[in-house]
Design a protein around this motif. Structure first.
Motif, PDB file in Angstrom:
ATOM      1  N   MET A  17       0.961  76.610   0.521  1.00 38.87           N
ATOM      2  CA  MET A  17       2.392  76.726   0.720  1.00 38.87           C
ATOM      3  C   MET A  17       2.719  77.301   2.092  1.00 38.87           C
ATOM      4  O   MET A  17       3.640  76.862   2.737  1.00 38.87           O
ATOM      5  N   GLN A  18       1.925  78.280   2.512  1.00 37.23           N
ATOM      6  CA  GLN A  18       2.154  78.901   3.809  1.00 37.23           C
ATOM      7  C   GLN A  18       1.900  77.902   4.941  1.00 37.23           C
ATOM      8  O   GLN A  18       2.608  77.907   5.947  1.00 37.23           O
ATOM      9  N   GLU A  19       0.914  77.026   4.761  1.00 38.34           N
ATOM     10  CA  GLU A  19       0.619  76.001   5.771  1.00 38.34           C
ATOM     11  C   GLU A  19       1.775  75.011   5.884  1.00 38.34           C
ATOM     12  O   GLU A  19       2.138  74.594   6.986  1.00 38.34           O
ATOM     13  N   LEU A  20       2.380  74.649   4.745  1.00 34.71           N
ATOM     14  CA  LEU A  20       3.528  73.742   4.746  1.00 34.71           C
ATOM     15  C   LEU A  20       4.708  74.370   5.485  1.00 34.71           C
ATOM     16  O   LEU A  20       5.343  73.714   6.316  1.00 34.71           O
ATOM     17  N   LEU A  21       4.986  75.625   5.199  1.00 33.45           N
ATOM     18  CA  LEU A  21       6.079  76.318   5.878  1.00 33.45           C
ATOM     19  C   LEU A  21       5.831  76.387   7.381  1.00 33.45           C
ATOM     20  O   LEU A  21       6.736  76.153   8.184  1.00 33.45           O
ATOM     21  N   HIS A  22       4.588  76.663   7.750  1.00 32.83           N
ATOM     22  CA  HIS A  22       4.230  76.710   9.174  1.00 32.83           C
ATOM     23  C   HIS A  22       4.469  75.350   9.826  1.00 32.83           C
ATOM     24  O   HIS A  22       5.051  75.257  10.908  1.00 32.83           O
ATOM     25  N   SER A  23       4.041  74.271   9.167  1.00 35.07           N
ATOM     26  CA  SER A  23       4.224  72.920   9.710  1.00 35.07           C
ATOM     27  C   SER A  23       5.705  72.574   9.847  1.00 35.07           C
ATOM     28  O   SER A  23       6.127  71.963  10.838  1.00 35.07           O
ATOM     29  N   LEU A  24       6.500  72.956   8.851  1.00 36.03           N
ATOM     30  CA  LEU A  24       7.937  72.695   8.919  1.00 36.03           C
ATOM     31  C   LEU A  24       8.588  73.454  10.067  1.00 36.03           C
ATOM     32  O   LEU A  24       9.443  72.918  10.773  1.00 36.03           O
TER      33      LEU A  24
END
Length: 65
Positions: free
Chosen positions: A1-8
């Motif tokens: 989830m943290q990786e997705l937020l970072h990518s966004l």
């Protein structure tokens, strides 16, 4: 989830940078483009939006493959 937020957040940051280039470099031309956009029909703006989304999705698909 943290990786997705970072990518966004990275994507949003790049979008803001790209959106800011033209008003920063050529404010008069950007203003003229905005006046033309305001006077454009809803159909034209929707078509432009659809093409932009399609190109973005295609580019995303190609870079993720």
């Amino acid at each position: 989830m943290q990786e997705l937020l970072h990518s966004l957040l990275v994507g949003l940051s790049l979008l803001l940078i790209a959106e800011g280039v033209l008003p920063f470099l050529k404010p008069n031309q950007w203003r003229e483009m905005m006046v033309k956009a305001i006077s454009s029909s809803d159909r034209s703006l929707r078509l432009l939006g659809a093409v932009s989304m399609f190109l973005g999705l295609t580019l995303l698909f190609l870079t993720r493959s």
